[in-house]
Design an enzyme around this catalytic site. Sequence first.
Site, PDB file in Angstrom:
ATOM      1  N   HIS A  56       0.775  -1.243   0.061  1.00  0.00           N
ATOM      2  CA  HIS A  56       0.040   0.080  -0.109  1.00  0.00           C
ATOM      3  C   HIS A  56       0.861   1.163  -0.090  1.00  0.00           C
ATOM      4  CE1 HIS A  56      -3.516   2.385   0.091  1.00  0.00           C
ATOM      5  NE2 HIS A  56      -3.768   2.030   1.547  1.00  0.00           N
ATOM      6  N   HIS A  94      -2.593  -2.072 -11.100  1.00  0.00           N
ATOM      7  CA  HIS A  94      -3.532  -1.651 -10.226  1.00  0.00           C
ATOM      8  C   HIS A  94      -4.570  -2.482  -9.934  1.00  0.00           C
ATOM      9  CE1 HIS A  94      -5.966   0.966  -7.603  1.00  0.00           C
ATOM     10  NE2 HIS A  94      -4.831   1.751  -7.257  1.00  0.00           N
ATOM     11  N   ASP A 138       2.264   5.261  -7.929  1.00  0.00           N
ATOM     12  CA  ASP A 138       3.524   5.038  -7.468  1.00  0.00           C
ATOM     13  C   ASP A 138       4.822   5.256  -8.332  1.00  0.00           C
ATOM     14  OD1 ASP A 138       2.269   4.542  -4.667  1.00  0.00           O
ATOM     15  OD2 ASP A 138       1.757   2.653  -5.752  1.00  0.00           O
TER      16      ASP A 138
END
Length: 492
Positions: A296, A335, A391
């Site tokens: 996460h 994702h 990210d």
Amino acid sequence: MVAINPSAAAVDVNRNSLTVIDNRTGKVFNIPITNNSVPATAFKAMKTDNSEGRDEDESTRGIRVYDPSYQNTAVCRSSISYIDGDNGILRYRGYPIEELAEKSSFLEVAYLLIYGELPNKLQFDQFEHEVLHHTFVHTNASQLMKSFNYDAHPMGMFVSGIAALSTFHPEANPALVGSDLYTRDDRIMNKQIFRLLGKAPTIAAMSYRHRIGRRFNHPVENLGYAGNFLQMMDRLTESNYVPHPKLTKALDILFILHADHEINCSTAAMRHVSSSLVDPYSAVSSAAASLYGNLHGGANAAVIKMLEEIGTVDRVPDFIERVKAKETKLFGFGHRIYKSYDPRSKIIKKVAYEVFEICGREELIDVAVALEEASLKDDYFIKRRLYPNVDFFSGLIYKAMGFPTDFFPVLFAIPRVAGWLAHWREGLHDSSQKIWRPRQLYVGEGERVYVNMDDRADRTADGKQAKPLMETIRHQYNKRRAIANYDGKSKL
């Protein structure tokens, strides 16, 4: 699953329903469909006797819906954020993330997420004033932050610091003053929203300063939300310290992009814990603890490590082949929800180059771009719909700005506090919500008879000596102690 075409008489006249035939009993059930969903509790009516299966399956209590890791379970009704994963769309309260990142500020977006509408000038000025006037923490909270070990992980400090805040505000604890505390008085709820939004950057900055061995800086009001945070992290003895405005803006945009993302792991934790009517500080701390995980909040740090291991552009093709051969992992792509380009990634990529103009070009950007281009042309990744996510470039920005990689999850947590509080507030005002209590499928042993320890077999079914179930690592202080003799010395 085999599709069954029941008789017309069995079909509900309402098209917005699901007709289910329980083949065990032959009964037909018509379940209403609302917002393209069916209530899981409707399956509790599909009961049978225990003639097939075990008592532990509880067939007489209806069917349970088995959905490990919540892969297709809606646990709440929410109006906060919307994701269209197939088309790469993210909206906060209906507003496209691209517009908010371009035109708005983080505190304005925080207001939008929590209260449902963009604020007018008067509302925003009041909100900003309240948040920036609740940035100071109690002296004893500062002492707590100073008490951590010198090499304590900043995220561990942040989680602990946020949790500790609940002890400094007993009047805001439903366990002490009544479970209906927040539903009977919105002013009390607002107070905690101001406190948590205001103090989160302060706790975060303290965790950073402690890690590098510098004294804590007091918050200031005149630099705004992101500017005040940078000041608390970086000011030494300078007077009128002002962070670079473009870096402040870049961080503000990153805060907007990370503010909310539907019912992700940490937000689900926030809703789950707060459903017990615990104080919001403890709930936010639990959400932050969830964000602490590598899958996460730690994902962008993993991207940096991956890019550093690749090292140079010419090594990208070999890395791609190793990923396809499952010899290594690809971080920053794909994702759970997005099956297209993460819309936040496109915005962050633009911000990255703006930051590089100020802080200098991050050398790993060439590797990142080469990896992105190679993956987008490769059928292996195209078929699996693996596109860069938020990210992939955010870690490069943080690295270029000089943040250590172990601080990346904290930078994620600060803005996500706004989203967590939005879901906390929404959940408390939702009369359909009860304390969260997922069910399980029990697959263990049935009822067994207790056997005294002396009568338990010490050998396995094939006659071999049973091995201990538990193994651990034992550390000695030093070799001298390991060979010393003393009363009660353990044989282990």
